[in-house]
Each structure stands twice: as C-alpha cells, then as structure tokens.
Design an enzyme around this catalytic site. Structure first.
Site, PDB file in Angstrom:
ATOM      1  N   TYR A 215      -8.080  -9.752  -6.887  1.00 49.55           N
ATOM      2  CA  TYR A 215      -9.366  -9.078  -7.041  1.00 49.55           C
ATOM      3  C   TYR A 215     -10.396 -10.059  -7.563  1.00 49.55           C
ATOM      4  O   TYR A 215     -10.096 -10.879  -8.431  1.00 49.55           O
ATOM      5  CB  TYR A 215      -9.247  -7.917  -8.044  1.00 49.55           C
ATOM      6  CG  TYR A 215      -8.463  -6.741  -7.524  1.00 49.55           C
ATOM      7  CD1 TYR A 215      -9.104  -5.708  -6.855  1.00 49.55           C
ATOM      8  CD2 TYR A 215      -7.089  -6.656  -7.712  1.00 49.55           C
ATOM      9  CE1 TYR A 215      -8.392  -4.613  -6.392  1.00 49.55           C
ATOM     10  CE2 TYR A 215      -6.369  -5.571  -7.246  1.00 49.55           C
ATOM     11  CZ  TYR A 215      -7.023  -4.556  -6.584  1.00 49.55           C
ATOM     12  OH  TYR A 215      -6.325  -3.485  -6.118  1.00 49.55           O
TER      13      TYR A 215
ATOM     14  N   TYR B 152       0.500  -7.370  -4.258  1.00 44.71           N
ATOM     15  CA  TYR B 152       0.582  -8.319  -5.360  1.00 44.71           C
ATOM     16  C   TYR B 152       1.711  -7.946  -6.304  1.00 44.71           C
ATOM     17  O   TYR B 152       2.111  -6.791  -6.422  1.00 44.71           O
ATOM     18  CB  TYR B 152      -0.748  -8.483  -6.099  1.00 44.71           C
ATOM     19  CG  TYR B 152      -1.433  -7.214  -6.576  1.00 44.71           C
ATOM     20  CD1 TYR B 152      -2.406  -6.605  -5.791  1.00 44.71           C
ATOM     21  CD2 TYR B 152      -1.126  -6.655  -7.811  1.00 44.71           C
ATOM     22  CE1 TYR B 152      -3.054  -5.468  -6.221  1.00 44.71           C
ATOM     23  CE2 TYR B 152      -1.773  -5.510  -8.251  1.00 44.71           C
ATOM     24  CZ  TYR B 152      -2.740  -4.919  -7.461  1.00 44.71           C
ATOM     25  OH  TYR B 152      -3.374  -3.794  -7.897  1.00 44.71           O
TER      26      TYR B 152
ATOM     27  N   HIS C  62      -3.028  -1.644  -0.881  1.00 42.86           N
ATOM     28  CA  HIS C  62      -3.751  -0.393  -1.121  1.00 42.86           C
ATOM     29  C   HIS C  62      -5.236  -0.669  -1.271  1.00 42.86           C
ATOM     30  O   HIS C  62      -5.643  -1.766  -1.654  1.00 42.86           O
ATOM     31  CB  HIS C  62      -3.229   0.300  -2.389  1.00 42.86           C
ATOM     32  CG  HIS C  62      -3.421  -0.532  -3.619  1.00 42.86           C
ATOM     33  ND1 HIS C  62      -2.535  -1.518  -3.998  1.00 42.86           N
ATOM     34  CD2 HIS C  62      -4.418  -0.569  -4.540  1.00 42.86           C
ATOM     35  CE1 HIS C  62      -2.978  -2.106  -5.092  1.00 42.86           C
ATOM     36  NE2 HIS C  62      -4.115  -1.563  -5.460  1.00 42.86           N
TER      37      HIS C  62
ATOM     38  N   HIS D   2      -8.577   1.033  -3.194  1.00 40.57           N
ATOM     39  CA  HIS D   2      -9.028   2.021  -4.185  1.00 40.57           C
ATOM     40  C   HIS D   2     -10.291   2.712  -3.679  1.00 40.57           C
ATOM     41  O   HIS D   2     -11.197   2.058  -3.152  1.00 40.57           O
ATOM     42  CB  HIS D   2      -9.359   1.339  -5.507  1.00 40.57           C
ATOM     43  CG  HIS D   2      -8.179   0.722  -6.191  1.00 40.57           C
ATOM     44  ND1 HIS D   2      -7.381   1.427  -7.057  1.00 40.57           N
ATOM     45  CD2 HIS D   2      -7.666  -0.523  -6.150  1.00 40.57           C
ATOM     46  CE1 HIS D   2      -6.424   0.622  -7.517  1.00 40.57           C
ATOM     47  NE2 HIS D   2      -6.567  -0.565  -6.983  1.00 40.57           N
TER      48      HIS D   2
HETATM   49 FE   FE2 Z   1      -5.188  -2.202  -7.126  1.00 41.46          FE
END
Ligand code: FE2
Lengths: 222, 199
Positions: free
Chosen positions: A99, A138, A151, A153
């Site tokens: 991220y 991850y 996934h 969000h």
């Molecule tokens: Fe996540």
C-alpha cells in the site's frame, strides 16, 4: 427474533482481531431509539474526475505495473432499491502487495505509477465503475506463513447506507485461510467478484461486484 | 421504520477496514463540526465542545489506525435526516456527522454540545472501524447531564452505564468545554457496544 445481542467472532490467527474484538455480547438497541443509532452522511463529499481510474496517477501518465482490471456493479439496499449518488471509497495494494500508505512498513516494492486509492459515485441507478490494478496478496503473518488473499477495500457512504467491505477474487489459494473469510462462512461467496468479459474496455480483466447494504443502515429512511 | 422482508437481498458481508484506510480521504469539514468548512463563514449554533480520548485494545494499548464516526443532534436536539429536512429547528450549518481516522489511537473531535432529543439525554453515537474488527457502535453520554437517569440506552447498559459517560475536564482558553471519553474495545473495562443489525 433473537432477544440476545450477537457475540462477535474473533478472526482465527488474527492478532489484531484478538486484541480488538469486544468479548461481551452486544447490547440490543432499545426499541424506539433505533433511529438515533443511524448516521446520515451528508452528501457533501466530492471526487475528482479521474479518480475512477486507479491504473494511472493522472490522465496521460503511464499505466501502473500489473494486471489492469475493471470493476462494475450496482449498489442496492436489501429491499432492492438502488442507492444512488453514494460515495464509494476504494483502496488496494499494488501488484506487489504494497500500500502507498505511510504506515505500511512491509518494505515491498512501490510503483511510481500507482496510488492505490480513488473515489467514485454511484449513478442514478446505483451503478458504479472503476479501474484498478489487480492487487498482490501479502504476507500478513510471516511467523506462520499466513497470507492475506488479493482484495480491494471498499467503503460505501450514502445517506443512511454505510458499509465497509472488501472484494475478493475467485479461486485464490489464500481465500480459505483468511480470518475474516472464515468468520463469514458460506456467505464469503457474496464478497467475491464475478469475472466477466472486458467488453472492449482497455483492461486485462473485468469483474462484476454488486453490493447490498444490509443491517439497520441500509434502508432506515427508505 | 423498516422490517426485513422475507425476500430481502442477501447483504454483502461487512469486512475489516484493515490498517490502511487512506489518510488522503480525510475531509476537514467532517473533523470539526463547529464550522461548515474551513474558510467558509457559517458556524454551528451551540456550546462548543472538544471530545477527546483514546481507543484502547484489550491489553490497554492504543488501537492505532482506527476510523471513528460520530453522529449527533444539533443544539436543539434535532437529528438532520431526510425526515427532518425542512424542520425550522434544523441548523443550516450543522449536519451532525463526523469522521476522523486516528493514526495513534488517540482522538480529538470538535463539535457542539448535542441537545436532548425527546425522551433522551444528550448523546453522541460513535462507530469504530479498525483492523481486526468490522464496525462496533456505542452511544456516549455526558456525566451529570439532565436526563441521564431516565435515558433508555443508559438503562439498557445497566451496571455498565458509567462506561458510557464522558467526564467533564474543564474549559479551554477559547471557551470550549472539554470532555474525555475512552473507548475500550475489549477487556475488563470493555465499553458496552450495541447491536446495530436488525435482531
Ligand atoms: Fe488490505
């Protein structure tokens, strides 16, 4: 009709879930004050015209690394009413599982062409669409080798409709061991995007993901 | 009020927000409800308050990365909903919905003292989203406020009702009343949370 509040499940192998999940049964909201528990999000939110395309940091910039995907769907309440002009906030890891968040200390590779966050609005019929990069899985628990499956969000806010959820991908090897997926049981299938043809869009894969906002928040002021 | 139809669509499961809710999604107008937007003339009526506290896990550690949402009446005790739009007691400069992400687990929220809705004591609904959980919801009350002794939610909390009370902690130089409220997600001092699903 239950008279007891639910006891929340704790995600297996999820330390944070163990630390943060209330242990007491939830209290039932007394009849007559239910509406006081239902926030109404004012429609003052905004989104930039390019935020629907997470595969580039701005128009004309290079495509981010990885598999470009389109996600489309309709946002509805449990009664089937489309939730129009609602905000959907989207965030997902890049193709390496990282991220672009100041608190992600995984050390995984960043991609200079990928922010991994965007906001879109549903249209009058409750439909939404965005492009992103298919996220990498991850390693969430290196000590036991437990991965978070791929996934995306999604946070939905529209009037009294409020939902934070995740879209998963079919047939991923890590789906079965995911703590939150385990808590969902068979209902986990609802949170998996359905692959479909790209229909000529400039992406590699496409998914349908219809969202139904349930619970008290869905329809209170319907 | 709606009742769940037998043919209702199956709801998408709630899922954890995880630890990385984007800080970039912060909206200053939702973090301070006393002004409608920074730089815009227009301020909410009522007594300015600062609500501050900590979100704690079952070991007493700060719950970093939690996303908090607040929902309250205006100073006259009116919730701003589709049902009250047009009500003369609506404050045009107050929506009543706030949101902020706390990086550390400590929070500070600027708003106005909510008025009492009919049959209720003044309160603020607080929703917590974080890694490891879906949403959990409670209502926070003000210690020593009128109506606490008869409020149905405080009554429902029974012996744990004191855990829903924010403590008054003086007044700032600018005249804001300060209240302190810790949210204990789990453990011996657990905050009472309420089931927000139809049951
Ligand atoms: Fe996540």
């Amino acid at each position: 009709m239950t008279k007891q509040g639910r006891i929340l499940g704790i995600g297996p192998t999820d330390n944070t879930s163990d630390q943060r999940t209330p242990r007491q049964p939830l209290r039932l909201i007394p009849e007559g004050v239910r509406d006081s528990f239902v926030p109404v999000v004012p429609a003052t939110y905004r989104t930039g015209p390019h935020e629907w395309d997470l595969t580039r940091t701005a128009p004309g910039r290079p495509r981010a690394q990885g598999t470009a995907i389109e996600v489309t769907g309709t946002l509805r309440s449990e009664s089937g009413r489309p939730v129009s002009h609602a905000l959907i906030e989207i965030w997902n890891a890049n193709t390496h599982g990282r991220y672009r968040h100041v608190e992600d200390h995984s050390g995984l590779q960043l991609d200079e062409n990928f922010y991994g966050m965007g906001r879109v609005l549903t249209d009058a019929a409750g439909r939404y669409r965005f492009w992103t990069i298919s996220p990498g899985a991850y390693l969430a628990r290196p000590d036991i080798g437990r991965w978070r499956p791929k996934h995306i969000h999604l946070s939905v806010s529209g009037g009294s409709a409020r939902l934070i959820t995740q879209m998963y991908f079919p047939d991923e090897p890590n789906n079965a061991s995911d703590p939150m997926a385990i808590l969902m049981g068979d209902a986990f299938a609802r949170n998996i995007g359905t692959p479909r043809d790209v229909n000529g869009a400039d992406v590699d894969e496409a998914y349908d993901f219809d969202i139904v906002v349930g619970g008290r928040n869905a329809t209170y002021f319907e | 009020m709606t009742t769940r139809q037998p043919n209702a669509l199956p709801a998408t499961n709630e899922d954890t927000s995880g630890p990385y809710f984007p800080i970039a999604f912060a909206d200053p107008a939702l973090e301070d409800l006393t002004c409608v937007h920074p730089g815009v003339v227009g301020e909410a009526s009522g007594t300015r308050i600062i609500l501050r506290g900590r979100v704690l896990d079952r070991h007493g550690d700060l719950a970093n990365g939690a996303l908090l949402e607040f929902w309250q009446t205006n100073a006259k005790g009116i919730y701003r909903t589709p049902a009250t739009e047009g009500d003369p007691a609506i404050d045009p400069w107050f929506h009543g919905y706030g949101r902020q992400r706390t990086a550390t687990g400590a929070y500070e929220f600027r708003t106005i003292m909510p008025g009492a809705a009919p049959g209720r004591a003044p309160n603020i609904t607080i929703t917590v989203f974080s890694d490891g959980i879906n949403r959990i919801v409670t209502q926070m009350f003000f210690a020593d406020a009128d109506g606490n002794d008869t409020d149905p939610v405080l009554k429902a909390a029974g012996a744990d009702a004191p855990r829903l009370l924010a403590r008054h902690d003086g007044r700032t130089a600018k005249g804001e009343e300060v209240y302190v409220f810790d949210i204990v997600m789990a453990g011996p001092d657990e905050t009472p949370f309420f089931d927000d699903l139809e049951s």
